[in-house]
Enzyme design. Structure first.
Site, PDB file in Angstrom:
ATOM      1  N   LYS A 105       0.830  -1.210   0.000  1.00  0.00           N
ATOM      2  CA  LYS A 105       0.000   0.000   0.000  1.00  0.00           C
ATOM      3  C   LYS A 105       0.867   1.262   0.000  1.00  0.00           C
ATOM      4  O   LYS A 105       0.599   2.206  -0.740  1.00  0.00           O
ATOM      5  CB  LYS A 105      -0.932   0.029   1.229  1.00  0.00           C
ATOM      6  CG  LYS A 105      -1.856  -1.179   1.330  1.00  0.00           C
ATOM      7  CD  LYS A 105      -2.850  -1.041   2.473  1.00  0.00           C
ATOM      8  CE  LYS A 105      -2.222  -1.006   3.857  1.00  0.00           C
ATOM      9  NZ  LYS A 105      -1.638  -2.284   4.294  1.00  0.00           N
ATOM     10  N   ARG A 139      -9.838   0.789   8.689  1.00  0.00           N
ATOM     11  CA  ARG A 139      -9.448  -0.575   9.063  1.00  0.00           C
ATOM     12  C   ARG A 139     -10.525  -1.266   9.891  1.00  0.00           C
ATOM     13  O   ARG A 139     -10.346  -2.420  10.268  1.00  0.00           O
ATOM     14  CB  ARG A 139      -8.190  -0.516   9.912  1.00  0.00           C
ATOM     15  CG  ARG A 139      -6.879  -0.726   9.125  1.00  0.00           C
ATOM     16  CD  ARG A 139      -5.755  -0.502  10.109  1.00  0.00           C
ATOM     17  NE  ARG A 139      -4.546  -1.178   9.885  1.00  0.00           N
ATOM     18  CZ  ARG A 139      -3.437  -0.612   9.394  1.00  0.00           C
ATOM     19  NH1 ARG A 139      -3.458   0.621   8.950  1.00  0.00           N
ATOM     20  NH2 ARG A 139      -2.322  -1.287   9.323  1.00  0.00           N
ATOM     21  N   ARG A 154      12.024  -5.276   5.096  1.00  0.00           N
ATOM     22  CA  ARG A 154      11.948  -3.914   4.552  1.00  0.00           C
ATOM     23  C   ARG A 154      12.593  -2.875   5.476  1.00  0.00           C
ATOM     24  O   ARG A 154      12.638  -3.033   6.693  1.00  0.00           O
ATOM     25  CB  ARG A 154      10.513  -3.527   4.202  1.00  0.00           C
ATOM     26  CG  ARG A 154       9.593  -3.364   5.358  1.00  0.00           C
ATOM     27  CD  ARG A 154       8.166  -3.109   4.861  1.00  0.00           C
ATOM     28  NE  ARG A 154       7.259  -2.914   5.959  1.00  0.00           N
ATOM     29  CZ  ARG A 154       5.961  -2.729   5.837  1.00  0.00           C
ATOM     30  NH1 ARG A 154       5.402  -2.708   4.645  1.00  0.00           N
ATOM     31  NH2 ARG A 154       5.204  -2.553   6.901  1.00  0.00           N
ATOM     32  N   ARG A 188      11.109  -0.345  10.842  1.00  0.00           N
ATOM     33  CA  ARG A 188       9.994  -0.097  11.759  1.00  0.00           C
ATOM     34  C   ARG A 188      10.054  -1.084  12.913  1.00  0.00           C
ATOM     35  O   ARG A 188      10.268  -2.274  12.686  1.00  0.00           O
ATOM     36  CB  ARG A 188       8.670  -0.246  11.002  1.00  0.00           C
ATOM     37  CG  ARG A 188       8.384   0.934  10.106  1.00  0.00           C
ATOM     38  CD  ARG A 188       7.183   0.709   9.242  1.00  0.00           C
ATOM     39  NE  ARG A 188       6.041   0.130   9.948  1.00  0.00           N
ATOM     40  CZ  ARG A 188       4.843   0.002   9.400  1.00  0.00           C
ATOM     41  NH1 ARG A 188       4.635   0.433   8.160  1.00  0.00           N
ATOM     42  NH2 ARG A 188       3.853  -0.538  10.068  1.00  0.00           N
ATOM     43  N   ARG A 223      -0.679  -8.282  13.343  1.00  0.00           N
ATOM     44  CA  ARG A 223      -1.263  -7.291  12.422  1.00  0.00           C
ATOM     45  C   ARG A 223      -2.117  -7.986  11.366  1.00  0.00           C
ATOM     46  O   ARG A 223      -3.147  -7.467  10.933  1.00  0.00           O
ATOM     47  CB  ARG A 223      -0.144  -6.456  11.788  1.00  0.00           C
ATOM     48  CG  ARG A 223       0.457  -5.462  12.806  1.00  0.00           C
ATOM     49  CD  ARG A 223       1.853  -5.001  12.440  1.00  0.00           C
ATOM     50  NE  ARG A 223       1.914  -4.219  11.230  1.00  0.00           N
ATOM     51  CZ  ARG A 223       3.034  -4.063  10.511  1.00  0.00           C
ATOM     52  NH1 ARG A 223       4.161  -4.612  10.892  1.00  0.00           N
ATOM     53  NH2 ARG A 223       3.012  -3.324   9.433  1.00  0.00           N
TER      54      ARG A 223
END
Ligand code: AMP
Length: 214
Positions: free
Chosen positions: A13, A88, A127, A161, A172
């Site tokens: 996203k 969400r 990432r 992160r 998540r």
């Protein structure tokens, strides 16, 4: 044009929003980015949200909806909005409808990025981003051209992160399945949903998104 990018964590996203900003001059409204900025600045919202985010759970609807409300109100009416990571929950989806109406906007598309869960864990745990300009990278899929140097700005510091570890990622994903996926049928009834295979190359996914928008 107002669009929602929906998909589990790591579906792409953020990457696809950045592309839409560049190609179409739209504005990315990422509640995750807004919350991380609040945590960094140690605002009351940030202090409340930090522990929840570190666990991979969802921050309260009231907090994220008011962030979206403030940010959308500050945008020029003609600029398109990409809702990235919002809504969400069913309550946030209702909030978004009223926030859009208040601003004289309407929802044009809900684009769902479909992905395989195990591949997602690999994607997320690899990432990282440039600490200076925020350019996004991945250990194996898209490392910087010169190791340790940002392609975009030449920065040499990178960050990960804190919630991009396997345990938090699994939480998540559960949150996505339990609270976010159930908002799709409502959008489907309104004829707004398009599904895209989010496992393809970045450019392929971008092309698929552009063909929905055109
Ligand atoms: P993201 O960057 O979208 O993956 O969001 C990172 C974290 O911020 C999530 O795991 C949640 O803890 C929180 N968060 C971001 N957006 C929302 C939202 N719309 N509702 C609730 N929590 C959110």
């Amino acid at each position: 044009m107002n669009i929602i990018l929906l998909g589990p964590p790591g579906a792409g996203k953020g990457t696809q929003s950045a592309g839409l900003v560049q190609r179409h001059g739209m504005k990315q409204l990422s509640t995750g980015d807004m919350l991380r900025a609040a945590v960094k600045a140690q605002t009351p919202v940030g202090l409340e949200a930090k522990a929840v985010m570190d666990r991979g759970e969802l921050v309260s609807d009231a907090i994220v909806s008011s962030l979206i409300d403030e940010n959308l109100a500050a945008m020029p009416a003609e600029q398109g909005a990409i809702f990235d990571g919002y809504p969400r929950t069913a309550a946030q989806a209702r909030d978004l409808d009223s926030i859009l109406a208040k601003n004289g906007r309407k929802l044009d598309h809900v684009i769902e990025l479909g992905v395989d869960e195990d591949a997602l864990v690999k994607r997320i745990t690899g990432r990282f981003s440039c600490a200076n300009c925020g350019a996004l990278y991945h250990d194996t899929a898209s490392p910087p051209q010169v190791e340790g140097v940002c392609d975009a700005c030449g920065g040499v510091e990178f960050k990960r992160r804190p919630d991009d570890n396997e345990e938090t990622v699994r939480t998540r994903m559960q949150e996505y399945r339990a609270k976010t996926a159930p908002i799709l049928p409502g959008y489907e009834e309104r004829g707004l949903v398009s599904r895209i295979d989010g496992m393809g190359a970045i450019e392929e996914v971008s092309e698929a998104i552009d063909s929905i928008l055109s």
